[in-house]
Design a protein around this motif. Structure first.
Motif, PDB file in Angstrom:
ATOM      1  N   ASP A 178      36.682   6.615 -63.263  1.00 14.84           N
ATOM      2  CA  ASP A 178      35.366   6.509 -62.644  1.00 14.84           C
ATOM      3  C   ASP A 178      35.418   6.396 -61.132  1.00 14.84           C
ATOM      4  O   ASP A 178      34.390   6.192 -60.475  1.00 14.84           O
ATOM      5  CB  ASP A 178      34.599   5.336 -63.254  1.00 14.84           C
ATOM      6  CG  ASP A 178      34.289   5.582 -64.732  1.00 14.84           C
ATOM      7  OD1 ASP A 178      33.829   6.706 -65.051  1.00 14.84           O
ATOM      8  OD2 ASP A 178      34.532   4.694 -65.563  1.00 14.84           O
ATOM      9  N   THR A 234      33.188  12.345 -59.888  1.00 14.70           N
ATOM     10  CA  THR A 234      34.246  11.419 -60.281  1.00 14.70           C
ATOM     11  C   THR A 234      35.385  12.168 -60.971  1.00 14.70           C
ATOM     12  O   THR A 234      35.254  13.337 -61.339  1.00 14.70           O
ATOM     13  CB  THR A 234      33.703  10.357 -61.242  1.00 14.70           C
ATOM     14  OG1 THR A 234      33.299  11.007 -62.462  1.00 14.70           O
ATOM     15  CG2 THR A 234      32.537   9.599 -60.630  1.00 14.70           C
ATOM     16  N   ARG A 253      36.347  11.552 -63.936  1.00 13.89           N
ATOM     17  CA  ARG A 253      35.833  11.834 -65.276  1.00 13.89           C
ATOM     18  C   ARG A 253      34.988  13.113 -65.277  1.00 13.89           C
ATOM     19  O   ARG A 253      35.049  13.922 -66.199  1.00 13.89           O
ATOM     20  CB  ARG A 253      35.006  10.647 -65.782  1.00 13.89           C
ATOM     21  CG  ARG A 253      34.715  10.683 -67.283  1.00 13.89           C
ATOM     22  CD  ARG A 253      33.825   9.524 -67.697  1.00 13.89           C
ATOM     23  NE  ARG A 253      34.399   8.234 -67.408  1.00 13.89           N
ATOM     24  CZ  ARG A 253      35.209   7.574 -68.240  1.00 13.89           C
ATOM     25  NH1 ARG A 253      35.542   8.109 -69.400  1.00 13.89           N
ATOM     26  NH2 ARG A 253      35.683   6.382 -67.895  1.00 13.89           N
TER      27      ARG A 253
END
Length: 400
Positions: free
Chosen positions: A118, A152, A154
């Protein structure tokens, strides 16, 4: 352009035996594949008709569980014109099946506490600071806003970043520029949507993740992959640069001929030649690897075993869970993990030239399907589905 991933049932036409062929001459006798018995014959018999009708050149099919290979067979031809039979050690451009391997390599750094999923990408790659998102665009103007949040780690692994599929640097081939230059070009490009708001299949995202590997590890991406993942797993034929000897084992690529009733041989137009050229060809993390069925199976066995294989741990169980669980918001139609297309009980990935691997969690089985097709004539696109159905009937009857 490389096609999006799929797991059966598919939204694209990448659906796709025992044909023991011993080719003899005065000088050469090719060894026959290992015999896997009657169960293998039932599976390959389901695929043979597609070869007979010239709708499929050839295929390598493998079924494994978390501990062993249950069957591995080849059917048809690696090269039709030369009557070169497909073999279980034939090599293939696995294309986007490279994505899960790149994602797994990055998760090693997450396990070590060196990267957080994150974290904003700009923490590791400062060139992404201040990146904007397109909110309006027509022939007269482009309106840019700041995104709700920076992309991010992710996001780039789950195709929810807003990055494009590729940049202008990656035309006509994907492997001509250093990874650092390609990723810098992504950072200079406005996002196409705000992070997390859409799913858009993006080689750029996976390549960006690979650049993070380089910056954090201090090693070239390809070195990290070799030293931490591929060689330790025993994936001896998985490489961005096939040697001249390996090139002879690469199955010829095919597409439907002009009449759509047969096959014609083609080169892989997304890659530069010769494939063994390390000076001018650069690694393509999102889709550049060549491999074999047994190598691919090793990678998936490690994942089905929760990150461990042959007594060596590669990833934590939590890292495997992140990779193989849905990361895309439930509001989106596409179910994607980190480098994997995922479902409730399966994970895997396909490649542009119709390769596909899927691990079924409930069955505990891995299905590897390796072909080299940019499309199929007739019913050839159904060949993979017939392999999967026949293999499941033989090896996982209790779950069907």
């Amino acid at each position: 352009m490389e096609a999006p991933p799929f797991i059966l049932p598919s939204e694209s036409p990448f659906m796709r035996s025992m044909c023991w062929l011993i080719v003899c001459s005065v000088f050469v006798v090719l060894p026959a594949p290992i015999s896997w018995g009657q169960s293998s014959k039932e599976v390959t018999a389901a695929v043979q008709p597609f070869v007979d009708r010239n709708e499929l050149a050839g295929a390598v099919m493998l079924v494994a569980d978390r501990n062993e290979i249950r069957m591995e067979d080849a059917v048809g031809w690696a090269n039709i014109a030369d009557k070169q039979p497909m073999r279980t050690d034939s090599m293939f451009w696995i294309a986007s099946q490279s994505k899960p391997m790149t994602a797994a390599a990055l998760m090693m750094l997450v396990d070590e506490g060196k990267v957080s999923l994150d974290d904003p990408v700009e923490k590791y790659l400062p060139e992404f600071q201040g990146q904007m998102v397109v909110v309006e665009k027509d022939e007269e103007h482009v309106l840019l806003h700041r995104p709700v949040h920076p992309i991010t780690v992710r996001n780039v692994l789950s195709h929810t970043s807003g990055l494009p599929f590729r940049s202008a640097l990656e035309v006509p081939t994907l492997d001509r520029y250093p990874l650092e230059a390609r990723v810098r070009s992504y950072a200079m490009t406005p996002l196409e949507f705000s992070p997390d708001s859409k799913y858009q299949y993006s080689n750029a995202g996976i390549n960006t993740a690979a650049r993070i590997i380089e910056v954090v590890s201090g090693q070239p991406y390809e070195t990290f992959m070799d030293e931490r993942l591929l060689k330790p797993l025993g994936m001896k034929d998985t490489t961005f640069w096939p040697t001249e000897t390996q090139e002879k084992r690469i199955a010829t690529s095919y597409r439907p001929n002009a009449a759509k009733e047969g096959l014609e041989a083609i080169k892989i137009d997304q890659l530069s030649y010769p494939l063994s050229d390390r000076e001018h060809r650069r690694p393509m993390p999102a889709g550049g690897l060549f491999s074999t069925a047994s190598d691919v199976a090793r990678f998936y066995q490690m994942l089905l075993r929760g990150g461990e294989l042959d007594g060596k741990r590669y990833l934590t169980e939590q890292a495997v869970k992140e990779l193989t669980s849905r990361q895309t918001p439930e509001t989106l139609n596409n179910s994607y993990g980190l480098g994997f297309a995922v479902g409730a009980n399966h994970f895997g990935h396909a490649g542009a030239y119709s390769t596909n691997t899927i691990a079924e969690k409930k069955q505990g089985l891995i299905y590897v399907w390796l072909v080299q097709h940019a499309g199929f004539p007739g019913q050839g696109g159904q060949s993979q589905g017939e392999f999967r159905k026949a293999a499941a009937n033989v090896f996982a009857p209790a779950t069907n």
